[in-house]
Design a protein around this motif. Sequence first.
Motif, short mmCIF file in Angstrom:
data_model
loop_
_atom_site.label_atom_id
_atom_site.label_comp_id
_atom_site.label_asym_id
_atom_site.label_seq_id
_atom_site.Cartn_x
_atom_site.Cartn_y
_atom_site.Cartn_z
N SER A 94 0.83 -1.20 0.00
CA SER A 94 0.00 0.00 0.00
C SER A 94 0.87 1.26 0.00
CB SER A 94 -0.92 0.00 1.22
OG SER A 94 -0.16 0.24 2.37
N ALA A 95 0.29 2.30 -0.60
CA ALA A 95 1.00 3.60 -0.59
C ALA A 95 1.07 4.10 0.84
CB ALA A 95 0.23 4.58 -1.46
N LEU A 96 2.13 4.83 1.14
CA LEU A 96 2.31 5.33 2.50
C LEU A 96 2.56 6.82 2.47
CD1 LEU A 96 4.89 2.76 3.95
CD2 LEU A 96 2.41 2.75 4.27
N ARG B 62 -3.14 9.41 -11.12
CA ARG B 62 -3.43 8.42 -12.16
C ARG B 62 -2.48 7.22 -12.04
NH1 ARG B 62 -3.06 11.45 -17.14
NH2 ARG B 62 -4.46 12.90 -16.12
N VAL B 63 -1.24 7.50 -11.76
CA VAL B 63 -0.28 6.39 -11.60
C VAL B 63 -0.70 5.51 -10.43
CG1 VAL B 63 2.11 5.78 -11.07
CG2 VAL B 63 1.63 7.72 -12.55
N LEU B 64 -1.15 6.14 -9.36
CA LEU B 64 -1.53 5.37 -8.17
C LEU B 64 -2.80 4.56 -8.40
CD1 LEU B 64 -0.72 8.04 -5.46
CD2 LEU B 64 0.33 5.80 -5.68
N VAL C 144 4.71 3.27 -3.56
CA VAL C 144 4.92 4.71 -3.44
C VAL C 144 4.90 5.11 -1.97
CG1 VAL C 144 4.03 6.99 -4.03
CG2 VAL C 144 3.88 5.12 -5.69
N VAL C 145 5.98 5.74 -1.53
CA VAL C 145 6.02 6.29 -0.17
C VAL C 145 6.27 7.78 -0.32
CG1 VAL C 145 7.14 6.23 2.08
CG2 VAL C 145 7.01 4.14 0.72
N TYR D 287 -4.51 13.29 -1.66
CA TYR D 287 -4.26 13.19 -0.22
C TYR D 287 -4.88 11.90 0.34
CZ TYR D 287 -4.64 14.14 4.76
OH TYR D 287 -4.58 14.04 6.13
N TYR D 288 -6.11 11.62 -0.10
CA TYR D 288 -6.75 10.40 0.40
C TYR D 288 -6.09 9.15 -0.15
CZ TYR D 288 -10.39 13.20 2.52
OH TYR D 288 -11.04 14.08 3.30
N ARG D 289 -5.71 9.23 -1.41
CA ARG D 289 -5.09 8.05 -2.05
C ARG D 289 -3.73 7.73 -1.41
NH1 ARG D 289 -4.06 4.28 -2.99
NH2 ARG D 289 -3.95 2.86 -4.76
N LEU D 290 -2.95 8.77 -1.17
CA LEU D 290 -1.62 8.57 -0.58
C LEU D 290 -1.71 8.21 0.89
CD1 LEU D 290 0.58 11.50 -1.88
CD2 LEU D 290 0.98 9.08 -2.24
N GLY D 291 -2.70 8.82 1.54
CA GLY D 291 -2.75 8.71 2.99
C GLY D 291 -3.56 7.52 3.49
#
Length: 482
Positions: A165-167, A257-259, A279-280, A301-305
């Motif tokens: 998962s992204a961090l 889009r990449v995420l 992705v971190v 923000y939501y996708r990364l977080g």
Amino acid sequence: MLVRTLLVLESPEIRTRVRAALGQLDVVVSLLRLQGDFWTRLAKESADLVLASRSLLARDPAADIARLRDLPDRPEVIVFTEREDSEARADLLAAGCLAVLDAETPDRLLRESLAALVQRRSEWLTARVGAGRGQPRATLDDFVSTSGAMESFLDIARRVVPTDSALLVLGETGSGKEHLARAIHNEGPRARGPFIAVNCGALPEGLLESELFGHEEGSFTGATRPRRGYFELAHRGTIFLDEIAEMPLHLQVKLLRVLQEYTIHRIGSERSIEVDVRVVAATNRDLLVEVEAKRFRQDLYYRLGVVTLSIPPLRSRREDIPALVTRYLEVYRRRFVREIADVQPEALDALTRYAWPGNVRELMNVMERAVLLSRSHRIGLEDLPESIAAPGRATPASVAGVAASDAECLALPREWMDRTWTEARREVLVQFERAYLTRLLRESGGRIGEAARRAGMQPRSLFEKMRVHGLRKEAFKPRRRD
Ligand SMILES: Nc1ncnc2c1ncn2[C@@H]1O[C@H](COP(=O)(O)OP(=O)(O)OP(=O)(O)O)[C@@H](O)[C@H]1O
Ligand SMILES: [Mg+2]
């Protein structure tokens, strides 16, 4: 890492077979058009592996192989021959090519050979990216924790290690955001893959896009040859996007889009390239404030977080300080071969009370200096910087070189960050001058001589400043009661 593979193959049949064999591998395949002077076109390419037909090389191929290996990024060369005898094969290998493959090789064997060669190249490239840092391998155990705050933080960190998962890593400067990202990478299933760190705040906007996603030849002025981006480099590994809050909005859209799709497009290319990356992202800014100010996209923000790891600042976990002091005492004692037994209680006390605006990085620097400078076998107050040993006496100069604390940053009105340095500086100065002069004149009862003396200014300069700010001394004279 995705291996850029350039095909310089004459026979259409072998081209088709090679492309099929490369199909499932971690490669980006490009074909060189062979009409006309292909050597000139070749000089504009860059690659990690070149697959070339023997028939396209000169009768004595050594010079041509050297030319290929001399391309940017020093590709390895694999030559496809037709019924070459063992003598000729030996010559090709001696000329520096990585392997010689027979064009007649059956499909399955071709696939396996290419898989092994690509894998070897990828491992070599990955090792090169990670090499040269000279630092010990980061692990989660580096995060000393005797405090509850750190324990619960580490508990979450350990649970995300095996996932993809992204961090989002948050924390003040020097708290170890990059160190944490590296530790998670090193301890997880991607440890053998590359760790690519990108500072989104350090590159100009135009360059950042091509650094991240790569570009094709001629996609903008100066793009003289195709270039892969960091996402391609990070394939099967981790990409660390530092200072993510500095990423311009249009790139945030692309990152989102990449995420979602895990495919990228080089600038100037329609072709999508699949990437398998973790992705971190990290920042020392308050991202929610950025979201509210519309400088950071909420969806990103939501996708990364999905998982947010907030590293607690050192001053909020003072219990950890003695253990960290002991650890770095040990590290530097060994490094500098100094016989230092321990830290005196008063010194440890001062270290524990200090606010550590630069967090673990600052603590490491302080311990390094103390171990180097100490004249006895115990570290005492005299080995510590004055800001720590005698905080009351600290002059502004003694804290120079340490980044501003959160409190100092927050004291800065948010809107100043929307102005340029020159504008903001001028405005701060104007505000400061007006407030200083007002208070000075008030406290001196409007007496210019006294005010000038207290401020260490010439009365003329004081007058001039008052004029600029529209301040009149009469306004500060004590009111006479009538
Ligand atoms: N817990 C830790 N254990 C060991 N070393 C650490 C730890 N935390 C930080 N460091 C070291 O401190 C230095 C600063 O850490 P790092 O670069 O990760 O901080 P950062 O949070 O990314 O800071 P910045 O916001 O200034 O970029 C590095 O040399 C790192 O190796
Ligand atoms: Mg950092």
